[in-house]
Design a protein around this motif. Structure first.
Motif, PDB file in Angstrom:
ATOM      1  N   LYS A 244       0.817  -1.212   0.000  1.00  0.00           N
ATOM      2  CA  LYS A 244       0.000   0.000   0.000  1.00  0.00           C
ATOM      3  C   LYS A 244       0.858   1.273   0.000  1.00  0.00           C
ATOM      4  O   LYS A 244       0.450   2.310  -0.507  1.00  0.00           O
TER       5      LYS A 244
ATOM      6  N   GLU B 191       6.159   2.884  -3.423  1.00  0.00           N
ATOM      7  CA  GLU B 191       6.085   3.877  -4.496  1.00  0.00           C
ATOM      8  C   GLU B 191       7.406   3.932  -5.255  1.00  0.00           C
ATOM      9  O   GLU B 191       8.422   4.347  -4.704  1.00  0.00           O
TER      10      GLU B 191
ATOM     11  N   PRO C 263       0.252   6.148  -3.011  1.00  0.00           N
ATOM     12  CA  PRO C 263       0.787   5.824  -1.687  1.00  0.00           C
ATOM     13  C   PRO C 263       0.866   6.999  -0.710  1.00  0.00           C
ATOM     14  O   PRO C 263       0.745   6.802   0.500  1.00  0.00           O
TER      15      PRO C 263
ATOM     16  N   SER D   6      -3.562   1.507  -3.538  1.00  0.00           N
ATOM     17  CA  SER D   6      -2.554   2.152  -2.698  1.00  0.00           C
ATOM     18  C   SER D   6      -3.204   2.747  -1.451  1.00  0.00           C
ATOM     19  O   SER D   6      -4.416   2.686  -1.265  1.00  0.00           O
TER      20      SER D   6
END
Length: 273
Positions: free
Chosen positions: A85, A88, A206, A237
């Motif tokens: 989650k 990035e 994110p 995300s």
């Protein structure tokens, strides 16, 4: 040492003998698929069929079920692991992936810009590819993308760069300053990148501060377009940007099953060249 595939082929043969049939039981196939993804991140349908001695239709049903349970996401011809989650990639990492597809998407998006438009260009790796295709001179661009500035100025396009905190990973301006800067403008069209697209959970990214900037840009725009290659579908995300019906999605080739999840939810434009 026995390699991964040989170990699983041994496992398949052993289990087949135990159950007295040609196909593995569903939980056994699922364990094999998830173990493959742990070791390889991406796995093809043909590979799973060979290892499990199962039909294509069976494996497709397995992948669909595992995706519904949020264990993986389906991609063209197979499946891949879901990203964390908060995970990035950097702008450099994102810019080097699926470049041809991003150029197709960007070219189509640029064709939507009309003479006299004021547009917002989000700091995304696909969005920056649009700039090469912006041939109109009488437009105004507002952006939070630091890397967007030079190519826009090189093309002689009137450009406003909003302020805020410069985020090193994505070269985006975020935070209170960026939100305050956006409040000064209104846009005909907003072109935005995202990290995740999901029919239920919408568009996500994110970083919650970056999500707030994207969210504000959507609210200030008459039309919003999300530019995303097909790897972003089924990803979720940490921070929500907008509901799925708040933007038109421009993407590359999608499987029919994936497209069907978005019918009557939003508009998807698929471009292939």
């Amino acid at each position: 040492m026995i390699d991964f595939c040989n170990r699983f082929q041994y496992y398949v043969c052993k289990k087949n003998k135990e159950i007295g049939g040609d196909d593995l039981l569903t939980p056994e196939r699922h364990r094999i698929i998830l173990q493959l993804l742990k070791e390889k991140n991406v796995v093809k349908i043909n590979e799973i069929m060979e290892l499990t001695e199962s039909s294509e239709s069976t494996i497709r049903r397995d992948l669909s079920l595992l995706e519904d349970q949020k264990f993986l996401k389906r991609i063209h011809g197979g499946a891949s692991r879901l990203l964390g989650k908060l995970q990035e990639p950097s702008m450099i990492e994102k810019s080097s992936k699926n470049l041809q597809e991003k150029r197709w998407i960007a070219k189509y998006a640029a064709s939507l810009v009309e003479e006299g438009d004021c547009i917002y260009l989000d700091a995304g790796s696909t969005v920056i590819e649009m700039i090469d295709f912006l041939q109109l001179k009488e437009i105004v661009v507002v952006t939070n993308g630091l890397m967007h500035l030079k190519p826009l100025l090189d093309k002689g396009i009137s450009t406003y760069l909003i302020g805020g905190l410069a985020k090193p990973n994505t070269n985006a301006f975020i935070g209170r300053g960026a939100l305050a800067g956006l409040d000064l403008y209104r846009f005909d069209k907003c072109f935005m990148g995202v990290n995740g697209i999901h029919p239920q959970f919408g568009f996500t990214t994110p970083d919650q501060e970056e999500a707030m900037v994207k969210q504000k840009a959507v609210a200030l725009s008459r039309e919003t377009y999300v530019l995303a290659d097909n790897t972003k579908f089924a990803e979720i995300s940490f921070a929500k940007i907008a509901d799925i019906d708040e933007a038109t999605i421009i993407t590359n080739e999608l499987e029919e099953e994936t497209q069907q999840q978005y019918v009557n939810r939003t508009t998807i434009k698929v471009v292939t060249s």
